[in-house]
Write a protein that holds these residues in place. Structure first.
Motif, mmCIF file in Angstrom:
data_model
loop_
_atom_site.group_PDB
_atom_site.id
_atom_site.type_symbol
_atom_site.label_atom_id
_atom_site.label_comp_id
_atom_site.label_asym_id
_atom_site.label_seq_id
_atom_site.Cartn_x
_atom_site.Cartn_y
_atom_site.Cartn_z
ATOM 1 N N LEU A 38 0.662 -1.288 0.041
ATOM 2 C CA LEU A 38 0.037 -0.009 -0.171
ATOM 3 C C LEU A 38 0.805 1.265 -0.014
ATOM 4 C CD1 LEU A 38 -2.935 -0.661 2.438
ATOM 5 C CD2 LEU A 38 -3.048 -0.567 -0.083
ATOM 6 N N ALA A 39 1.908 1.402 0.863
ATOM 7 C CA ALA A 39 2.736 2.375 0.874
ATOM 8 C C ALA A 39 3.662 2.774 -0.699
ATOM 9 C CB ALA A 39 3.968 2.254 1.969
ATOM 10 N N GLU A 40 4.023 1.596 -1.065
ATOM 11 C CA GLU A 40 4.501 1.523 -2.299
ATOM 12 C C GLU A 40 3.617 1.936 -3.537
ATOM 13 O OE1 GLU A 40 5.782 -1.764 -5.172
ATOM 14 O OE2 GLU A 40 7.164 -1.862 -3.437
ATOM 15 N N MET A 41 2.221 1.651 -3.609
ATOM 16 C CA MET A 41 1.159 2.241 -4.298
ATOM 17 C C MET A 41 1.143 3.611 -4.250
ATOM 18 S SD MET A 41 -1.181 -1.071 -4.351
ATOM 19 C CE MET A 41 -2.216 -0.362 -5.372
ATOM 20 N N ASP A 42 0.934 3.984 -2.880
ATOM 21 C CA ASP A 42 0.794 5.281 -2.658
ATOM 22 C C ASP A 42 1.722 6.166 -2.894
ATOM 23 O OD1 ASP A 42 -0.969 7.580 -1.364
ATOM 24 O OD2 ASP A 42 0.428 7.609 0.511
ATOM 25 N N GLN A 43 3.148 5.881 -3.031
ATOM 26 C CA GLN A 43 4.183 6.766 -3.394
ATOM 27 C C GLN A 43 4.053 6.845 -5.056
ATOM 28 O OE1 GLN A 43 7.664 4.630 -2.334
ATOM 29 N NE2 GLN A 43 7.649 5.702 -0.090
ATOM 30 N N ARG A 44 3.420 5.745 -5.705
ATOM 31 C CA ARG A 44 3.277 5.854 -7.096
ATOM 32 C C ARG A 44 2.267 6.766 -7.493
ATOM 33 N NH1 ARG A 44 3.947 0.041 -9.568
ATOM 34 N NH2 ARG A 44 2.114 -0.069 -7.938
ATOM 35 N N GLY A 45 1.312 7.148 -6.733
ATOM 36 C CA GLY A 45 0.110 7.942 -6.789
ATOM 37 C C GLY A 45 -1.195 7.356 -7.057
ATOM 38 N N ILE A 46 -1.114 5.951 -6.835
ATOM 39 C CA ILE A 46 -2.376 5.153 -6.872
ATOM 40 C C ILE A 46 -3.055 5.399 -5.650
ATOM 41 C CG2 ILE A 46 -2.885 2.832 -7.068
ATOM 42 C CD1 ILE A 46 -0.492 2.118 -8.806
ATOM 43 N N ARG A 47 -4.124 5.664 -5.800
ATOM 44 C CA ARG A 47 -4.971 5.856 -4.497
ATOM 45 C C ARG A 47 -6.198 4.835 -4.590
ATOM 46 N NH1 ARG A 47 -1.635 8.886 -2.234
ATOM 47 N NH2 ARG A 47 -1.332 11.034 -3.051
ATOM 48 N N ARG A 48 -6.694 4.798 -3.272
ATOM 49 C CA ARG A 48 -7.591 3.788 -2.992
ATOM 50 C C ARG A 48 -9.064 4.366 -3.532
ATOM 51 N NH1 ARG A 48 -6.418 1.679 2.805
ATOM 52 N NH2 ARG A 48 -5.049 3.419 3.049
ATOM 53 N N ARG A 49 -9.933 3.432 -3.873
ATOM 54 C CA ARG A 49 -11.316 4.011 -4.147
ATOM 55 C C ARG A 49 -11.838 4.442 -2.961
ATOM 56 N NH1 ARG A 49 -13.830 -0.521 -7.918
ATOM 57 N NH2 ARG A 49 -12.707 -1.555 -6.258
ATOM 58 N N SER A 50 -11.803 3.784 -1.720
ATOM 59 C CA SER A 50 -12.417 4.498 -0.741
ATOM 60 C C SER A 50 -11.723 5.727 -0.240
ATOM 61 C CB SER A 50 -12.191 3.354 0.527
ATOM 62 O OG SER A 50 -10.886 3.150 0.661
ATOM 63 N N ALA A 51 -10.840 5.942 -0.481
ATOM 64 C CA ALA A 51 -10.216 7.387 -0.134
ATOM 65 C C ALA A 51 -11.147 8.621 -0.881
ATOM 66 C CB ALA A 51 -8.877 7.431 -0.560
ATOM 67 N N GLY A 52 -11.896 8.327 -1.871
ATOM 68 C CA GLY A 52 -12.383 9.318 -2.573
ATOM 69 C C GLY A 52 -11.758 10.311 -3.361
ATOM 70 N N ARG A 53 -12.517 11.147 -4.259
ATOM 71 C CA ARG A 53 -11.691 12.345 -4.850
ATOM 72 C C ARG A 53 -11.164 13.429 -4.392
ATOM 73 N NH1 ARG A 53 -14.643 11.864 -10.837
ATOM 74 N NH2 ARG A 53 -15.259 9.820 -10.671
ATOM 75 N N ASP A 54 -11.499 13.642 -3.067
ATOM 76 C CA ASP A 54 -10.978 14.959 -2.365
ATOM 77 C C ASP A 54 -9.785 14.441 -1.634
ATOM 78 O OD1 ASP A 54 -13.117 16.278 -3.513
ATOM 79 O OD2 ASP A 54 -14.511 15.640 -1.706
ATOM 80 N N ALA A 55 -9.472 13.076 -1.687
ATOM 81 C CA ALA A 55 -8.206 12.978 -0.657
ATOM 82 C C ALA A 55 -6.988 13.369 -1.298
ATOM 83 C CB ALA A 55 -8.192 11.381 -0.606
ATOM 84 N N SER A 56 -6.968 13.539 -2.481
ATOM 85 C CA SER A 56 -5.401 13.855 -3.214
ATOM 86 C C SER A 56 -4.884 14.997 -2.643
ATOM 87 C CB SER A 56 -5.875 14.312 -4.689
ATOM 88 O OG SER A 56 -6.267 13.017 -5.295
#
Length: 56
Positions: A38-56
């Protein structure tokens, strides 16, 4: 104390403890792996759908 089946009783408790310990270790190691992924994906900019669009 445990009678003629004492060895088998103690052995079954021992095997059960080993299996439960192995399962607990497996859960801990898997949790670490998932957090790392998850941390690796977060660093690459891949977000979880549950985070919503406002989480960026």
């Amino acid at each position: 104390m445990l009678g003629e089946h004492g060895f088998f009783i103690l052995a079954s408790y021992g095997v059960s403890a080993l299996v439960l310990g192995a399962l607990a270790l497996s859960i801990v190691l898997d949790g670490r792996s998932v957090r790392r992924q998850l941390a690796e994906m977060d660093q690459r900019g891949i977000r979880r759908r549950s985070a919503g669009r406002d989480a960026s």
